[in-house]
Design a protein around this motif. Structure first.
Motif, mmCIF file in Angstrom:
data_model
loop_
_atom_site.group_PDB
_atom_site.id
_atom_site.type_symbol
_atom_site.label_atom_id
_atom_site.label_comp_id
_atom_site.label_asym_id
_atom_site.label_seq_id
_atom_site.Cartn_x
_atom_site.Cartn_y
_atom_site.Cartn_z
ATOM 1 N N THR A 76 6.108 -7.992 -10.258
ATOM 2 C CA THR A 76 4.910 -7.307 -9.768
ATOM 3 C C THR A 76 4.302 -8.117 -8.630
ATOM 4 O O THR A 76 4.408 -9.342 -8.602
ATOM 5 N N TYR A 77 3.669 -7.409 -7.698
ATOM 6 C CA TYR A 77 3.013 -8.081 -6.587
ATOM 7 C C TYR A 77 2.125 -7.094 -5.837
ATOM 8 O O TYR A 77 2.167 -5.890 -6.074
ATOM 9 N N ARG A 78 1.335 -7.631 -4.940
ATOM 10 C CA ARG A 78 0.502 -6.844 -4.035
ATOM 11 C C ARG A 78 1.163 -6.897 -2.660
ATOM 12 O O ARG A 78 1.567 -7.966 -2.214
ATOM 13 N N ALA A 79 1.307 -5.755 -2.015
ATOM 14 C CA ALA A 79 1.929 -5.695 -0.689
ATOM 15 C C ALA A 79 0.926 -5.190 0.336
ATOM 16 O O ALA A 79 0.050 -4.380 0.019
ATOM 17 N N THR A 80 1.090 -5.666 1.557
ATOM 18 C CA THR A 80 0.302 -5.184 2.687
ATOM 19 C C THR A 80 1.276 -4.751 3.772
ATOM 20 O O THR A 80 2.134 -5.524 4.187
ATOM 21 N N ARG A 81 1.141 -3.485 4.187
ATOM 22 C CA ARG A 81 1.992 -2.927 5.241
ATOM 23 C C ARG A 81 1.171 -2.807 6.519
ATOM 24 O O ARG A 81 0.106 -2.194 6.521
ATOM 25 N N VAL A 82 1.686 -3.410 7.584
ATOM 26 C CA VAL A 82 1.024 -3.386 8.886
ATOM 27 C C VAL A 82 1.921 -2.631 9.852
ATOM 28 O O VAL A 82 3.086 -2.975 10.018
ATOM 29 N N GLN A 83 1.348 -1.578 10.450
ATOM 30 C CA GLN A 83 2.101 -0.764 11.401
ATOM 31 C C GLN A 83 1.209 -0.530 12.616
ATOM 32 O O GLN A 83 0.041 -0.141 12.467
ATOM 33 N N GLU A 84 1.750 -0.770 13.780
ATOM 34 C CA GLU A 84 0.970 -0.664 15.014
ATOM 35 C C GLU A 84 0.304 0.702 15.136
ATOM 36 O O GLU A 84 0.926 1.742 14.912
ATOM 37 N N GLY A 85 -0.992 0.667 15.433
ATOM 38 C CA GLY A 85 -1.740 1.901 15.639
ATOM 39 C C GLY A 85 -2.272 2.536 14.371
ATOM 40 O O GLY A 85 -2.948 3.558 14.437
ATOM 41 N N LEU A 86 -1.962 1.964 13.220
ATOM 42 C CA LEU A 86 -2.426 2.513 11.940
ATOM 43 C C LEU A 86 -3.186 1.457 11.151
ATOM 44 O O LEU A 86 -2.987 0.254 11.348
ATOM 45 N N ALA A 87 -4.029 1.920 10.244
ATOM 46 C CA ALA A 87 -4.743 0.998 9.363
ATOM 47 C C ALA A 87 -3.748 0.350 8.401
ATOM 48 O O ALA A 87 -2.744 0.962 8.021
ATOM 49 N N ASP A 88 -4.019 -0.893 8.025
ATOM 50 C CA ASP A 88 -3.178 -1.577 7.048
ATOM 51 C C ASP A 88 -3.194 -0.800 5.736
ATOM 52 O O ASP A 88 -4.218 -0.198 5.368
ATOM 53 N N VAL A 89 -2.075 -0.799 5.048
ATOM 54 C CA VAL A 89 -1.957 -0.127 3.756
ATOM 55 C C VAL A 89 -1.674 -1.182 2.692
ATOM 56 O O VAL A 89 -0.727 -1.957 2.818
ATOM 57 N N HIS A 90 -2.510 -1.198 1.650
ATOM 58 C CA HIS A 90 -2.364 -2.144 0.545
ATOM 59 C C HIS A 90 -1.832 -1.383 -0.668
ATOM 60 O O HIS A 90 -2.249 -0.251 -0.935
ATOM 61 N N SER A 91 -0.923 -2.010 -1.372
ATOM 62 C CA SER A 91 -0.364 -1.358 -2.555
ATOM 63 C C SER A 91 -0.022 -2.376 -3.627
ATOM 64 O O SER A 91 0.197 -3.558 -3.342
ATOM 65 N N LEU A 92 -0.008 -1.897 -4.858
ATOM 66 C CA LEU A 92 0.506 -2.672 -5.982
ATOM 67 C C LEU A 92 1.943 -2.230 -6.171
ATOM 68 O O LEU A 92 2.229 -1.024 -6.159
ATOM 69 N N ARG A 93 2.834 -3.187 -6.346
ATOM 70 C CA ARG A 93 4.262 -2.893 -6.446
ATOM 71 C C ARG A 93 4.833 -3.451 -7.738
ATOM 72 O O ARG A 93 4.407 -4.503 -8.209
ATOM 73 N N SER A 94 5.793 -2.745 -8.283
ATOM 74 C CA SER A 94 6.534 -3.251 -9.440
ATOM 75 C C SER A 94 7.998 -2.884 -9.277
ATOM 76 O O SER A 94 8.323 -1.810 -8.763
ATOM 77 N N SER A 95 8.855 -3.794 -9.683
ATOM 78 C CA SER A 95 10.300 -3.589 -9.614
ATOM 79 C C SER A 95 10.927 -4.090 -10.904
ATOM 80 O O SER A 95 10.474 -5.086 -11.470
ATOM 81 N N ILE A 96 11.957 -3.405 -11.333
ATOM 82 C CA ILE A 96 12.774 -3.910 -12.437
ATOM 83 C C ILE A 96 14.106 -4.319 -11.839
ATOM 84 O O ILE A 96 14.776 -3.519 -11.171
ATOM 85 N N TRP A 97 14.453 -5.576 -12.050
ATOM 86 C CA TRP A 97 15.711 -6.151 -11.573
ATOM 87 C C TRP A 97 16.582 -6.465 -12.777
ATOM 88 O O TRP A 97 16.086 -6.959 -13.795
ATOM 89 N N MET A 98 17.874 -6.202 -12.659
ATOM 90 C CA MET A 98 18.839 -6.544 -13.706
ATOM 91 C C MET A 98 19.918 -7.436 -13.107
ATOM 92 O O MET A 98 20.368 -7.199 -11.988
ATOM 93 N N LYS A 99 20.308 -8.436 -13.889
ATOM 94 C CA LYS A 99 21.392 -9.312 -13.458
ATOM 95 C C LYS A 99 22.693 -8.751 -14.012
ATOM 96 O O LYS A 99 22.870 -8.630 -15.225
#
Length: 115
Positions: A76-99
């Motif tokens: 789990t983590y918090r992400a920030t997406r920055v794209q030119e000309g747009l407001a920053d987008v903040h999101s909470l992210r979760s991933s399930i990884w398997m070995k």
């Protein structure tokens, strides 16, 4: 933990997001994503979508790993997406990884936009 963070950050890189070979290695065959847009993606769908994605930068913070089983973890983590000309987008992210066979594959990912 460092390996999983590096894998998540690798998936933020535009060159990796457009690299079908690398995505095929990292995304499990049964991969599913619940996108921050509300859309649901399969492995094939997300790989196709990423080929047409506009250039953006994504960074993460508050990174955590929780073991689910011997060969599976929840990231789990918090992400920030920055794209030119747009407001920053903040999101909470979760991933399930398997070995599997000595390497990590992502089987599930979800992003939820937050203010």
């Amino acid at each position: 933990m460092n390996t999983l963070r590096a894998l998540e950050e690798e998936l933020f890189e535009p060159a990796v997001r457009r690299n079908i070979t690398r995505l095929s290695e990292v995304l499990a065959d049964g991969f599913r994503e619940f996108g921050s847009s509300g859309r649901v993606f399969s492995k094939a769908q997300i790989m196709s979508e990423l080929q047409h994605e506009l250039e953006r930068r994504i960074s993460l913070s508050e990174f955590r790993v929780k073991a689910i089983s011997k060969d599976a973890v929840l990231v789990t983590y918090r992400a920030t997406r920055v794209q030119e000309g747009l407001a920053d987008v903040h999101s909470l992210r979760s991933s399930i990884w398997m070995k599997r066979e000595g390497r990590w594959e992502i089987v599930f990912h979800q992003g939820t936009v937050v203010p």
